[in-house]
Every structure is written in structure tokens, then in C-alpha cells.
Design an enzyme around this catalytic site. Sequence first.
Site, PDB file in Angstrom:
ATOM      1  N   LYS A 189      59.981  60.381  37.597  1.00  0.00           N
ATOM      2  CA  LYS A 189      60.708  61.638  37.382  1.00  0.00           C
ATOM      3  C   LYS A 189      59.889  62.618  36.529  1.00  0.00           C
ATOM      4  O   LYS A 189      58.834  62.279  36.000  1.00  0.00           O
ATOM      5  CB  LYS A 189      62.053  61.335  36.710  1.00  0.00           C
ATOM      6  CG  LYS A 189      63.012  60.533  37.611  1.00  0.00           C
ATOM      7  CD  LYS A 189      63.489  61.358  38.775  1.00  0.00           C
ATOM      8  CE  LYS A 189      64.581  60.701  39.587  1.00  0.00           C
ATOM      9  NZ  LYS A 189      64.093  59.669  40.507  1.00  0.00           N
TER      10      LYS A 189
HETATM   11  C1  LIG Z   1      69.262  62.105  42.934  1.00  0.00           C
HETATM   12  C2  LIG Z   1      69.178  60.827  42.167  1.00  0.00           C
HETATM   13  N1  LIG Z   1      70.280  60.351  41.569  1.00  0.00           N
HETATM   14  C3  LIG Z   1      70.262  59.215  40.850  1.00  0.00           C
HETATM   15  C4  LIG Z   1      69.122  58.479  40.718  1.00  0.00           C
HETATM   16  C5  LIG Z   1      69.157  57.188  39.952  1.00  0.00           C
HETATM   17  O1  LIG Z   1      68.351  57.278  38.820  1.00  0.00           O
HETATM   18  P1  LIG Z   1      68.009  55.967  37.954  1.00  0.00           P
HETATM   19  O2  LIG Z   1      66.901  55.247  38.644  1.00  0.00           O
HETATM   20  O3  LIG Z   1      67.588  56.553  36.619  1.00  0.00           O
HETATM   21  O4  LIG Z   1      69.244  55.178  37.852  1.00  0.00           O
HETATM   22  C6  LIG Z   1      67.934  58.919  41.310  1.00  0.00           C
HETATM   23  C7  LIG Z   1      66.691  58.137  41.149  1.00  0.00           C
HETATM   24  O5  LIG Z   1      65.841  58.042  41.954  1.00  0.00           O
HETATM   25  C8  LIG Z   1      67.964  60.118  42.058  1.00  0.00           C
HETATM   26  O6  LIG Z   1      66.855  60.585  42.658  1.00  0.00           O
END
Ligand SMILES: Cc1ncc(COP(=O)(O)O)c(C=O)c1O
Length: 383
Positions: A189
Site C-alpha cells: 500500500k
Molecule cells: C480495497 C481494499 N480493501 C480492503 C483491503 C484489506 O486490507 P488488509 O490487507 O489491510 O486487511 C485491501 C487490501 O488489499 C483492499 O485493497
Amino acid sequence: MADTDTFPELPLFDLQLEPEDLQAVADTLRSGWLTIGPRTAEFEAAFAEHLGARHAIAVSSCTAALHLSYLAAGVGPGDEVIVPSFTFAATAAAALYCGATPVFAEIVSRKQPNLDPDDVERRITPRTKAVCVVHYAGYAAAADRLKELCDARGIALIEDVAHAPSAELGGRKLGTWGLAGAFSFFSNKVLSVGEGGLVCTDSDEVAQLVRSRRSHAMTSGTWDRHSGRTDTYDVTGLGFNYRLDEPRSALLLSRLSRLEAEITRRRELTERYRSLLDEVQGIIVPFEDAQVPGSSCYVIPIMIEEDGRQAEVSSRLRERGIQTSIFYPSIHRFSAYRDRFPGVSLPITELASRTELTLPFYPHMTYDDQDRVAAALAEAVAR
Ligand SMILES: Cc1ncc(COP(=O)(O)O)c(C=O)c1O
């Protein structure tokens, strides 16, 4: 990236940490306190100020942040949460964690692959408890229209801001438009530390619920007890272990100080990339140039105009050492969701999923590498 046997020459993303980042983590490791503590609190205060939000509560992932945000919106069994399908599975899965049903809505178009407020409106029922808007690739969705729509009906607006730290709409930071915003600090990210997430909110009640539930709904934490504030605790509800830890909080704090500068660089590089990609025949470059300055410019998505060529173009790029990914396959087409929610049809989303490719991009990408990707893509699409 040194090992060309296992890594592509041009990977999708590449993380570059600075000496002060390593120092911040090393200092934390030496401090002897690793779970949530004062560095997490310091990061939360800094991130809240950065966003202009009343509260920022760090958690272990964006998935956890979404789960707690939905719970804070009162989402429970029998409720519906309207979500895009053109997103990562977590946006929908978090509704299922609450015993609710995700209701998938369309994106506007392949040029504007964000949630379509008109389609959201059509899908609202008496059971709709929340709408979750994702700001795909870091570009603002119509949070303003969705907020109006939700406010008028007493529905909570949640923002999945996994892609969009520091991005804005109308001068207001994304994540601060609805009841709560859920951020991700996952490895690839914009503000990455491996694993991590955060809920921001202006609501004292939401903040109180998220703070409590992230740590087993205990009335005091280990740090409170360690620092002598109390030696006992009560458990006041069903909580989780969604805590962030101190080394990651220290890394976040260190990286946060460079976030604006990194995003400025991302925007400059994105503008240059887009002008190269505008010359490539046979592709759609999502979003308008005018949307770049408000975006976090997380990734560079493109759509191949012609359907049915995604795998072929991706493999031609791989042969040239260029990694791509599909960002995203439609959630409702995954086997777990297809079986559970049969009959969902979202033609624009499905076409986007069948034709999208995400190209290599990171703040220290060179102009030469951008030129190389654009030239290889032009050749690959031309056959
Ligand atoms: C749009 C979106 N929402 C939620 C997530 C979930 O994030 P995390 O891996 O921090 O739980 C991601 C991760 O790739 C994402 O791209």
C-alpha cells in the site's frame, strides 16, 4: 529487487525504506515494549491530525478496520451492506463477519471504475444498514453524492480507504466523509508496514466501540496495567485481538512524515505515465487527468478495450520482465460468493475485471522504466 530468477525485472511495486525507518524500529525493539503502547498512541494522534479527523484508532489490518466500522454502524444479522464487487474480497467479507449480507453494486464505467451512486440507490431496501464505498486505485469515488443519499435515509456511509491515504474530494480528505474510514497499511500500500490498519471517525461513540473491540472489549489494556494505571479489568462485550504493535507503529510514524512528499512524487510520475499511456492504442486509461491531483495515485490500472485478451497481454508483458496483476477479479464471481449469491449480474464490473491490468508503479520508478512499460504494452496490445 536483486534476484531476477524469482522476481520480475519490473515488479508491480517496490518498497524502499530509509535509514530513519530502520532506526525507529530498532529503537522500539530495544525499548522492551512490543505490543500496543505509546508509539501506537503517538501514531494515532499524528494520523488523526493529518486527516483532520477527531479520532484515529490503529488496528491490525484494514479488514479488521472494516469489520469494526460495520459493527459500529450497527450492522448485524439480517442487515444488508451495499458494496462494490470491483474491490478486494475484504470489503464484502467484513459484512459476512457481522452476519449481514453484502449486496453488490455496479461501478460507473471502465473509465470511472468506482461505485455508481445511481445503482446504489436502486439497491437500497429497508434492510440496508450501510453502504461501503471504495476509492479504487486512490481516486475519489462520489463520496459526496453517496453521503447525501445515505444521510437522507438514515444509512451509514463507510469508506474503504485502503488505497487512498491523503487523497481528497473537494478539499476534504477521503475517509472523513462517512461515519468511519478504514485504512490499510498492508505491504504494497501507499503507507505500508507489512500488516496494519486504522479506523478514523468524528463520532465519539464509534471511536469508543472500535477502541474497545480491538482489544477484547477490555476496560484496560496491558500497557495501562504495566504503567500502573490499574491492575484489573472487566470485559464488557465480544471483542477481538485486532491490535497493532509498537514496531509497526514506529515504522508508520517514521513513514508518515514523508507521506505527502511521496504522494507528490506519485502524482508527478502518474501524470507522466498517463501521457505515455494516452498514446497506446487499444486501451482505456481509467479516470481523468484532472482527478490525479486529488488522488493518492496508488496504482496504474489500464483496461484493454477488446474483451478476451487479458491473459495474452499479461503473458507478453511477463516475457519482457514486466509484472502485472488483475486489480480486481469481481468478488461475486469467486467460487465462495458465486455459490452463496447466485444470479448476481454486474456487466460493467465483469467487463472491467476481464480487461483490467495493473502496471508496475512505485515512487522511485525511473522514467526509463515507465517508457519501457508503455512501449511493451503498446506492442503487446497491438499483437
Ligand atoms: C480495497 C481494499 N480493501 C480492503 C483491503 C484489506 O486490507 P488488509 O490487507 O489491510 O486487511 C485491501 C487490501 O488489499 C483492499 O485493497
